[in-house]
Design an enzyme around this catalytic site. Structure first.
Site, PDB file in Angstrom:
ATOM      1  N   GLU A 113      77.942   5.745  52.320  1.00  0.00           N
ATOM      2  CA  GLU A 113      76.876   6.706  52.004  1.00  0.00           C
ATOM      3  C   GLU A 113      76.189   7.179  53.290  1.00  0.00           C
ATOM      4  OE1 GLU A 113      75.626   4.621  47.722  1.00  0.00           O
ATOM      5  OE2 GLU A 113      74.520   4.100  49.519  1.00  0.00           O
ATOM      6  N   GLY A 165      77.132   4.771  39.108  1.00  0.00           N
ATOM      7  CA  GLY A 165      78.058   4.776  37.979  1.00  0.00           C
ATOM      8  C   GLY A 165      77.512   5.720  36.912  1.00  0.00           C
ATOM      9  N   GLU A 204      69.352   0.579  43.408  1.00  0.00           N
ATOM     10  CA  GLU A 204      68.299   0.730  44.413  1.00  0.00           C
ATOM     11  C   GLU A 204      67.120   1.629  44.001  1.00  0.00           C
ATOM     12  OE1 GLU A 204      71.605   1.556  45.302  1.00  0.00           O
ATOM     13  OE2 GLU A 204      72.059  -0.442  46.076  1.00  0.00           O
ATOM     14  N   ASP A 256      82.088   6.317  39.764  1.00  0.00           N
ATOM     15  CA  ASP A 256      82.780   5.612  38.665  1.00  0.00           C
ATOM     16  C   ASP A 256      81.967   5.858  37.396  1.00  0.00           C
ATOM     17  OD1 ASP A 256      81.048   3.433  40.340  1.00  0.00           O
ATOM     18  OD2 ASP A 256      80.826   3.145  38.185  1.00  0.00           O
TER      19      ASP A 256
HETATM   20  N1  ADE Z   1      76.844   2.074  42.043  1.00  0.00           N
HETATM   21  C1  ADE Z   1      78.007   2.747  41.897  1.00  0.00           C
HETATM   22  N2  ADE Z   1      78.617   2.403  40.748  1.00  0.00           N
HETATM   23  C2  ADE Z   1      77.818   1.495  40.146  1.00  0.00           C
HETATM   24  C3  ADE Z   1      77.909   0.754  38.945  1.00  0.00           C
HETATM   25  N3  ADE Z   1      78.954   0.897  38.145  1.00  0.00           N
HETATM   26  N4  ADE Z   1      76.916  -0.120  38.661  1.00  0.00           N
HETATM   27  C4  ADE Z   1      75.859  -0.263  39.491  1.00  0.00           C
HETATM   28  N5  ADE Z   1      75.730   0.401  40.641  1.00  0.00           N
HETATM   29  C5  ADE Z   1      76.699   1.280  40.970  1.00  0.00           C
END
Ligand code: ADE
Length: 251
Positions: A12, A78, A196, A219
């Site tokens: 990032e 996510g 975060e 994801d």
């Molecule tokens: N950051 C990116 N993907 C995530 C996920 N599946 N769960 C928590 N933080 C994430």
């Protein structure tokens, strides 16, 4: 007065560090901060590491030591909203800490972080970014067309990512579970989950710092989220960094 830029992990952080000029790297204990110029602003870029405690520590340093009155997070998350796909970007205008609350009957009743209902109750749940900053971001991003994702990230056909504004759920848990993905979306109306933003919102509210949480989806938080994260984190983090750079000149 600098604008604080915050990332959790190197993929990032790298895009923004590379885009900065006149870079001066500094350390505060184990933490890395880089002063420099980006899109006409004096900025301080920090890499906090994963999770809410790291984020709270670094956001506080940005505010107190570097005098940042605005902190922008750029990173990945996510996806929770089933209408979103890998590569889409969620601009978090509200963060909720999905792992804070009271455990009863072996179940978590979510409650505002920093409070418990029978000791220091509160009506509030979650933290909102300022209306003015959200309006500025909406205007700045209205006509932004993000580059098409690779066919792999797009699940076959290349497609242009969408940008949406909404709620981001935050907790010290990586979500790799379809049932949890569905529950977090249903329970909190959240579009994305990460680890975060809830702390950034809490520090912002406490110290009077404006903040925005910009997250590209690496994801979809379900059973394949670990593999997808590893495959796409680099590619989608670039979108989030691009979006942040589009916003900066308006601030
Ligand atoms: N950051 C990116 N993907 C995530 C996920 N599946 N769960 C928590 N933080 C994430």
């Amino acid at each position: 007065m600098s604008i604080g830029l915050l990332c959790a992990i190197p993929p990032e952080w790298r895009h923004l560090h590379e885009a900065m000029s006149d870079v001066r790297d500094e350390t505060v204990g184990p933490l890395a901060f880089s002063r420099g110029q980006l899109q006409g602003h004096e900025v301080v870029l920090a890499r906090a590491g994963i999770g809410k405690v790291n984020t709270a520590m670094v956001a506080t340093i940005l505010a107190e030591r570097y005098n940042a009155k605005t902190i922008l997070f750029s990173g990945v998350a996510g996806g929770l909203d089933p209408t979103l796909a890998i590569g889409d970007v969620v601009v978090g205008t509200q963060t909720v800490q999905h792992d804070a609350g009271v455990i009863q009957d072996d179940r978590l009743e979510p409650y505002q972080a920093g409070h418990i209902p029978f000791f220091n109750p509160t009506e509030g749940f979650g933290f909102r970014s300022s209306e003015a900053l959200v309006a500025t971001a909406q205007a700045a991003l209205a006509d932004l067309e993000l580059p098409s994702l690779s066919a792999a990230a797009a699940g076959g056909e290349p497609r242009r990512p969408r940008i949406v504004f909404g709620t981001v759920a935050s907790g010290d848990q990586y979500v790799n579970c379809e049932m949890t993905r569905e529950r977090l979306h249903r329970q909190f109306g959240a579009q994305a989950v990460e680890m975060e933003g809830g702390a950034l919102g809490q520090v912002g509210a406490a110290l009077g710092v404006d903040w925005l949480d910009i997250r590209a989806l690496s994801d979809l938080a379900g059973a394949s989220s670990r593999m997808d994260f590893a495959a796409f984190v680099d590619e989608v983090a670039a979108s989030s960094a691009l979006l942040l750079q589009r916003l900066l000149p308006r601030l």
